[in-house]
Design a protein around this motif. Sequence first.
Motif, PDB file in Angstrom:
ATOM      1  N   MET A  57       0.840  -1.198   0.000  1.00  0.00           N
ATOM      2  CA  MET A  57       0.000   0.000   0.000  1.00  0.00           C
ATOM      3  C   MET A  57       0.878   1.251   0.000  1.00  0.00           C
ATOM      4  SD  MET A  57      -2.683   1.392   2.891  1.00  0.00           S
ATOM      5  CE  MET A  57      -3.648  -0.099   2.892  1.00  0.00           C
ATOM      6  N   ALA A  58       0.667   2.141  -0.961  1.00  0.00           N
ATOM      7  CA  ALA A  58       1.430   3.383  -1.018  1.00  0.00           C
ATOM      8  C   ALA A  58       0.952   4.328   0.080  1.00  0.00           C
ATOM      9  CB  ALA A  58       1.276   4.039  -2.378  1.00  0.00           C
ATOM     10  N   SER A  59       1.870   5.066   0.664  1.00  0.00           N
ATOM     11  CA  SER A  59       1.527   5.993   1.743  1.00  0.00           C
ATOM     12  C   SER A  59       1.622   7.440   1.271  1.00  0.00           C
ATOM     13  CB  SER A  59       2.439   5.779   2.946  1.00  0.00           C
ATOM     14  OG  SER A  59       3.792   5.966   2.594  1.00  0.00           O
ATOM     15  N   VAL A  60       0.660   8.255   1.701  1.00  0.00           N
ATOM     16  CA  VAL A  60       0.622   9.674   1.385  1.00  0.00           C
ATOM     17  C   VAL A  60       0.551  10.446   2.694  1.00  0.00           C
ATOM     18  CG1 VAL A  60      -0.675  11.549   0.301  1.00  0.00           C
ATOM     19  CG2 VAL A  60      -0.531   9.319  -0.824  1.00  0.00           C
ATOM     20  N   ALA A  61       1.430  11.410   2.872  1.00  0.00           N
ATOM     21  CA  ALA A  61       1.440  12.238   4.070  1.00  0.00           C
ATOM     22  C   ALA A  61       1.173  13.689   3.693  1.00  0.00           C
ATOM     23  CB  ALA A  61       2.776  12.120   4.793  1.00  0.00           C
ATOM     24  N   LEU A  62       0.288  14.317   4.438  1.00  0.00           N
ATOM     25  CA  LEU A  62      -0.064  15.720   4.220  1.00  0.00           C
ATOM     26  C   LEU A  62       0.620  16.564   5.287  1.00  0.00           C
ATOM     27  CD1 LEU A  62      -1.887  17.741   2.631  1.00  0.00           C
ATOM     28  CD2 LEU A  62      -3.625  17.350   4.388  1.00  0.00           C
ATOM     29  N   ALA A  63       1.439  17.517   4.866  1.00  0.00           N
ATOM     30  CA  ALA A  63       2.157  18.384   5.796  1.00  0.00           C
ATOM     31  C   ALA A  63       1.290  19.587   6.148  1.00  0.00           C
ATOM     32  CB  ALA A  63       3.470  18.847   5.172  1.00  0.00           C
ATOM     33  N   VAL A  64       1.016  19.772   7.434  1.00  0.00           N
ATOM     34  CA  VAL A  64       0.126  20.848   7.879  1.00  0.00           C
ATOM     35  C   VAL A  64       0.834  21.719   8.908  1.00  0.00           C
ATOM     36  CG1 VAL A  64      -2.085  21.391   8.976  1.00  0.00           C
ATOM     37  CG2 VAL A  64      -1.895  19.392   7.490  1.00  0.00           C
ATOM     38  N   ILE A  65       0.749  23.029   8.715  1.00  0.00           N
ATOM     39  CA  ILE A  65       1.282  23.978   9.690  1.00  0.00           C
ATOM     40  C   ILE A  65       0.235  25.057   9.952  1.00  0.00           C
ATOM     41  CG2 ILE A  65       3.699  23.590   9.088  1.00  0.00           C
ATOM     42  CD1 ILE A  65       3.549  26.243   7.481  1.00  0.00           C
ATOM     43  N   ASP A  66       0.493  25.875  10.935  1.00  0.00           N
ATOM     44  CA  ASP A  66      -0.443  26.929  11.330  1.00  0.00           C
ATOM     45  C   ASP A  66      -0.816  27.840  10.163  1.00  0.00           C
ATOM     46  OD1 ASP A  66      -1.549  26.964  13.813  1.00  0.00           O
ATOM     47  OD2 ASP A  66       0.072  28.077  14.778  1.00  0.00           O
ATOM     48  N   GLY A  67      -2.110  28.128  10.042  1.00  0.00           N
ATOM     49  CA  GLY A  67      -2.586  29.124   9.100  1.00  0.00           C
ATOM     50  C   GLY A  67      -2.846  28.631   7.699  1.00  0.00           C
ATOM     51  N   MET A  68      -2.573  27.368   7.416  1.00  0.00           N
ATOM     52  CA  MET A  68      -2.834  26.873   6.061  1.00  0.00           C
ATOM     53  C   MET A  68      -4.321  26.968   5.738  1.00  0.00           C
ATOM     54  SD  MET A  68      -0.352  23.588   5.435  1.00  0.00           S
ATOM     55  CE  MET A  68       1.319  23.849   4.854  1.00  0.00           C
ATOM     56  N   PRO A  69      -4.691  27.317   4.495  1.00  0.00           N
ATOM     57  CA  PRO A  69      -6.098  27.426   4.124  1.00  0.00           C
ATOM     58  C   PRO A  69      -6.761  26.056   4.028  1.00  0.00           C
ATOM     59  CG  PRO A  69      -4.685  27.852   2.233  1.00  0.00           C
ATOM     60  CD  PRO A  69      -3.784  27.735   3.415  1.00  0.00           C
ATOM     61  N   LEU A  70      -8.046  26.008   4.324  1.00  0.00           N
ATOM     62  CA  LEU A  70      -8.761  24.742   4.399  1.00  0.00           C
ATOM     63  C   LEU A  70      -8.893  24.032   3.062  1.00  0.00           C
ATOM     64  CD1 LEU A  70     -11.657  25.503   6.914  1.00  0.00           C
ATOM     65  CD2 LEU A  70      -9.875  23.784   7.172  1.00  0.00           C
ATOM     66  N   PHE A  80      -7.106  11.186  -1.194  1.00  0.00           N
ATOM     67  CA  PHE A  80      -6.238  10.113  -0.707  1.00  0.00           C
ATOM     68  C   PHE A  80      -6.678   9.519   0.624  1.00  0.00           C
ATOM     69  CE2 PHE A  80      -3.473  12.958  -3.235  1.00  0.00           C
ATOM     70  CZ  PHE A  80      -3.107  12.058  -4.231  1.00  0.00           C
ATOM     71  N   GLY A  81      -7.510  10.246   1.378  1.00  0.00           N
ATOM     72  CA  GLY A  81      -7.817   9.827   2.744  1.00  0.00           C
ATOM     73  C   GLY A  81      -9.078   9.010   2.915  1.00  0.00           C
ATOM     74  N   ILE A  82      -9.809   8.735   1.841  1.00  0.00           N
ATOM     75  CA  ILE A  82     -11.030   7.930   1.918  1.00  0.00           C
ATOM     76  C   ILE A  82     -10.811   6.623   1.169  1.00  0.00           C
ATOM     77  CG2 ILE A  82     -13.485   7.819   1.317  1.00  0.00           C
ATOM     78  CD1 ILE A  82     -13.563  10.866   1.472  1.00  0.00           C
ATOM     79  N   ASP A  83     -10.970   5.490   1.859  1.00  0.00           N
ATOM     80  CA  ASP A  83     -10.782   4.190   1.213  1.00  0.00           C
ATOM     81  C   ASP A  83     -11.800   3.999   0.099  1.00  0.00           C
ATOM     82  OD1 ASP A  83      -8.657   3.445   2.788  1.00  0.00           O
ATOM     83  OD2 ASP A  83      -9.893   2.408   4.270  1.00  0.00           O
ATOM     84  N   ASP A 110      -8.000  -1.750  -4.114  1.00  0.00           N
ATOM     85  CA  ASP A 110      -7.931  -2.258  -2.749  1.00  0.00           C
ATOM     86  C   ASP A 110      -6.591  -2.975  -2.548  1.00  0.00           C
ATOM     87  OD1 ASP A 110      -8.657  -2.847  -0.187  1.00  0.00           O
ATOM     88  OD2 ASP A 110      -9.937  -4.560  -0.714  1.00  0.00           O
ATOM     89  N   PRO A 111      -5.724  -2.451  -1.683  1.00  0.00           N
ATOM     90  CA  PRO A 111      -5.942  -1.291  -0.829  1.00  0.00           C
ATOM     91  C   PRO A 111      -5.737   0.025  -1.565  1.00  0.00           C
ATOM     92  CG  PRO A 111      -3.761  -2.190  -0.447  1.00  0.00           C
ATOM     93  CD  PRO A 111      -4.424  -3.119  -1.415  1.00  0.00           C
ATOM     94  N   HIS A 170      -2.374   4.534 -10.603  1.00  0.00           N
ATOM     95  CA  HIS A 170      -3.380   3.495 -10.833  1.00  0.00           C
ATOM     96  C   HIS A 170      -3.999   3.510 -12.227  1.00  0.00           C
ATOM     97  CE1 HIS A 170      -3.162   2.413  -6.626  1.00  0.00           C
ATOM     98  NE2 HIS A 170      -3.425   3.644  -6.269  1.00  0.00           N
ATOM     99  N   GLY A 171      -3.597   4.446 -13.076  1.00  0.00           N
ATOM    100  CA  GLY A 171      -4.110   4.477 -14.431  1.00  0.00           C
ATOM    101  C   GLY A 171      -5.300   5.403 -14.614  1.00  0.00           C
ATOM    102  N   GLY A 172      -5.616   5.667 -15.884  1.00  0.00           N
ATOM    103  CA  GLY A 172      -6.642   6.638 -16.216  1.00  0.00           C
ATOM    104  C   GLY A 172      -8.041   6.211 -15.843  1.00  0.00           C
ATOM    105  N   ALA A 173      -8.365   4.912 -15.953  1.00  0.00           N
ATOM    106  CA  ALA A 173      -9.721   4.465 -15.651  1.00  0.00           C
ATOM    107  C   ALA A 173     -10.070   4.734 -14.192  1.00  0.00           C
ATOM    108  CB  ALA A 173      -9.871   2.981 -15.982  1.00  0.00           C
ATOM    109  N   VAL A 174      -9.134   4.449 -13.284  1.00  0.00           N
ATOM    110  CA  VAL A 174      -9.373   4.688 -11.857  1.00  0.00           C
ATOM    111  C   VAL A 174      -9.484   6.181 -11.577  1.00  0.00           C
ATOM    112  CG1 VAL A 174      -8.355   4.498  -9.551  1.00  0.00           C
ATOM    113  CG2 VAL A 174      -8.287   2.537 -11.099  1.00  0.00           C
ATOM    114  N   ALA A 175      -8.569   6.973 -12.155  1.00  0.00           N
ATOM    115  CA  ALA A 175      -8.601   8.423 -11.932  1.00  0.00           C
ATOM    116  C   ALA A 175      -9.892   9.025 -12.469  1.00  0.00           C
ATOM    117  CB  ALA A 175      -7.396   9.080 -12.584  1.00  0.00           C
ATOM    118  N   ASN A 176     -10.352   8.559 -13.616  1.00  0.00           N
ATOM    119  CA  ASN A 176     -11.587   9.091 -14.196  1.00  0.00           C
ATOM    120  C   ASN A 176     -12.801   8.704 -13.371  1.00  0.00           C
ATOM    121  OD1 ASN A 176     -10.070  10.182 -16.226  1.00  0.00           O
ATOM    122  ND2 ASN A 176     -10.603   8.641 -17.760  1.00  0.00           N
TER     123      ASN A 176
END
Length: 325
Positions: free
Chosen positions: A1-14, A24-27, A33-34, A172-178
């Motif tokens: 499973m590939a891992s993605v990390a989001l870097a967050v600091i004070d004041g970043m816009p929502l 990336f955060g919703i299965d 799968d995964p 994952h290819g174009g079909a998944v992204a689309n």
Amino acid sequence: MASVALAVIDGMPLFELAAPCTIFGIDRPDLVDPWYEFTVCAPPGVRVGGWLQAVTPHGLDELVAADTVIVPACSDVTEPPPADLVEAVRAAHEAGARVASICTGAFVLAAAGLLDGRRATTHWMHTGLLAERYPRVQVDPGVLYVDEGSVLTSAGKAAGIDLCLHLVRTDHGGAVANALARRLVVPPHRSGGQAQFIAAPVPADDGPALADLLAWALEHLDQPLTVTDLARRVHMSTRNLGRHFTAATGTTPLQWLLTQRMHRAQELLESTDESVDQVAARVGMGSAATLRRHFNRVVGVPPDTYRRTFRPASAPAPVRPAGRR
């Protein structure tokens, strides 16, 4: 499973945080799968959007363990990026992570030295400052996003969604992204080279006509469409169509058609057993030789190589007619 990390600091816009969290955060087990292992990394007590507190047990030092690191927009580009964020992003890249920035997150990547000698972009309002502050960066002010392999940068807000979908397409290819784009109700693909800022938008009364034209063209990609065919469809001269089309899409009618044909070819190569000849006919390219020439130039690899790379492992190998290569 590939891992993605989001870097967050004070004041970043929502918004810039919400896009990668949603993508990336919703299965999505029905797509892949995964999916991704998603982590939010932030110093203790960080607040984003001016009011929302980000509660996470993962600090910025854990970015180094991720396969992909995403850096959202800075809160204030007039100030240098926080040193701890810059160091964490640099360490992650040195450890082999793919690092992507959204909007003014490019300033963090530039401060970390990741953009030296590389082409990059950011929100069009800040490209001048990025180029001035970091002269070793090849700033491209007009594009939606730039993919330099292990380092990617994007323009403002919505372009961050385009970049995230581009990462999914790469993985994952174009079909998944689309399929994911359809769920998000966003365009399935906007190429990185598309203009990020259109100074002279199409008049409102022309919008529906062009929208209908684009939809019609997508349904007839198997036909040898010309600019004259498109102009006749909306009762315009070819010159007038070209002007309105470029204003609306940031590209010419012929280039748009070619891009859509290549996207359709990618989907067919991933999801069907059709030969390259059959795919060429389905996307209006006429012959396998013509498809191979354009596909190799636009996508960067031949159709057969693309199919081997992105075809799901469970799918049967395509059956090719005797004598075909």
